[in-house]
Write an enzyme that holds these catalytic residues in place. Structure first.
Site, PDB file in Angstrom:
ATOM      1  N   HIS A 177      -3.523   7.089   2.583  1.00  0.00           N
ATOM      2  CA  HIS A 177      -3.925   5.780   2.053  1.00  0.00           C
ATOM      3  C   HIS A 177      -5.357   5.543   2.524  1.00  0.00           C
ATOM      4  CE1 HIS A 177      -4.220   1.667   1.137  1.00  0.00           C
ATOM      5  NE2 HIS A 177      -3.858   1.183   2.295  1.00  0.00           N
ATOM      6  N   CYS A 207       0.809  -1.228   0.000  1.00  0.00           N
ATOM      7  CA  CYS A 207       0.000   0.000   0.000  1.00  0.00           C
ATOM      8  C   CYS A 207       0.840   1.275   0.000  1.00  0.00           C
ATOM      9  CB  CYS A 207      -0.962   0.004   1.177  1.00  0.00           C
ATOM     10  SG  CYS A 207      -2.023  -1.438   1.188  1.00  0.00           S
ATOM     11  N   ASN A 233     -10.325  -0.080  -0.198  1.00  0.00           N
ATOM     12  CA  ASN A 233      -8.868   0.014  -0.136  1.00  0.00           C
ATOM     13  C   ASN A 233      -8.299  -0.544  -1.444  1.00  0.00           C
ATOM     14  OD1 ASN A 233      -6.156  -0.413   0.320  1.00  0.00           O
ATOM     15  ND2 ASN A 233      -6.413  -1.338   2.340  1.00  0.00           N
TER      16      ASN A 233
END
Ligand SMILES: CC(C)(COP(=O)(O)OP(=O)(O)OC[C@H]1O[C@@H](n2cnc3c(N)ncnc32)[C@H](O)[C@@H]1OP(=O)(O)O)[C@@H](O)C(=O)NCCC(=O)NCCS
Length: 327
Positions: free
Chosen positions: A254, A114, A284
């Site tokens: 994020h 990520c 996500n």
């Protein structure tokens, strides 16, 4: 002193197909209420059969080049940040290079889970800053739907697919980007990992039967790590910029989970409107998430001249990082 590095343009792309919380209610033992209250996610975009990561990467990259007014042949290097490439060899960046007709570019993939987009920006900026490249196209593109276990309710509701991109360069125009900060702690890989499919545990009938090609995660451990690192990253970026966290114009985090972002907002004494959040609509998307959010924030006019914009991300590895853009 190296060359000053500028952000010249951004772009993004998400696939058309949408998975809603109601869809998950039909797939696993869950509810819209549970998903919304624990994560803040309402929908995620996912690829349809026959579509692939590079399709999104090419489109996001193309959109960023358009925004930056840069022709593909003027790109010196392409970095694709992903842990879900079309295949292991060739890398995703080579597929993008060919489809964009970027005939003068090198091409490499970066896998930092990520944290991928921040890692890609950091490495791309190093090429520009050292004079080895004039224009670098950084694309973060992920197909989490192909590595998600849709029988595991603890992970499947979290993830979506998408791509975001940025063009870095030098010279006049653009927005100064710098203060790159990257860290890693590889001592606990199993907190968030895909056990099989690499060279350590190659695909076999057994690994498939045991569902080892899907993301496995210790949600609570990752939650704690994410909150701690997000706070550290924002405090660090503010301190190095000589301001307080409350003075940052926009944090683009994020897009992991509304509760994680909310915890950081409260612990830092910041205001919710200082954070750009779109995870409600995308879930996500790993490396792509901060890239998509940055592009959306730009296109929606949330970023104005003179603003200090801080990108922060954290994820599997563990990895974490930040960068600051002076708009
Ligand atoms: C995954 C996450 C949402 C789970 O929320 P949580 O409040 O920590 O929930 P827990 O894991 O403690 O589980 C609580 C209960 O909910 C259940 N549960 C898990 N997923 C569920 C779902 N989709 N629907 C309904 N119940 C669910 C669990 O089985 C558990 O039940 P039990 O108490 O009977 O065992 C949360 O831990 C999280 O967001 N972690 C970070 C994950 C992440 O974003 N990773 C990517 C980082 S880059």
């Amino acid at each position: 002193m190296g060359t000053a590095v500028k952000l010249l343009g951004t772009g993004s792309f998400v696939p058309e197909r949408v998975l809603t919380n109601a869809d998950f209610e039909r797939m696993v033992d869950t509810s819209d209420e549970w998903i919304m209250s624990r994560t803040g996610i309402r929908e995620r975009h996912v690829l349809s059969d026959g579509e692939k990561n590079s399709d999104m990467a090419v489109q996001a990259g193309y959109n960023a080049l358009q925004a930056a007014h840069i022709a593909p042949e003027d790109v010196d290097h392409i970095i694709v940040c992903t842990f879900t490439p079309d295949m292991l060899v060739p890398n995703c960046a080579c597929v993008v290079q060919s489809r964009l007709d970027a005939v003068n570019a090198g091409a490499v993939d970066i896998n930092a889970a990520c944290t991928g987009f921040i890692s890609g920006l950091t490495h791309g900026a190093a090429l520009v800053g050292s004079g080895q490249a004039r224009r670098v196209l950084v694309i973060a593109s992920e197909v989490l739907s192909r590595v998600t276990d849709y029988q595991d309710r603890g992970t499947c509701v979290l993830f979506g697919d998408g791509a975001g991109a940025a063009v870095l360069g030098s010279g006049d125009g653009g927005h100064a980007i710098g203060d790159f900060f990257l860290r890693a702690d590889g001592s606990n890989p199993e907190a968030l990992w895909i056990p099989a499919g690499g060279s350590n545990l190659p695909a076999s009938a057994n690994t498939v039967a045991e569902r080892l090609h899907f993301i496995k995660m210790n949600g609570r451990e990752v939650f704690k790590f994410a909150v701690t690192r997000m706070i550290e990253l924002i405090e660090g970026a503010a301190e190095r910029a000589g301001i307080k966290p409350g003075d940052i114009d926009l944090v683009v985090p994020h897009q992991v989970n509304q509760r994680i972002i909310q915890a950081a907002v409260e612990r830092l004494g910041m205001r919710e409107e200082q954070f750009y959040c779109n995870l409600e609509w995308y879930g996500n998307t790993s490396a792509a998430s901060a890239a998509i959010a940055l592009d959306e924030a730009v296109r929606k006019g949330r970023v104005k001249a003179g603003n200090t914009v801080v990108l922060v991300a954290f994820g599997g590895g563990f990895t974490w990082g930040s960068t600051t853009i002076k708009w």
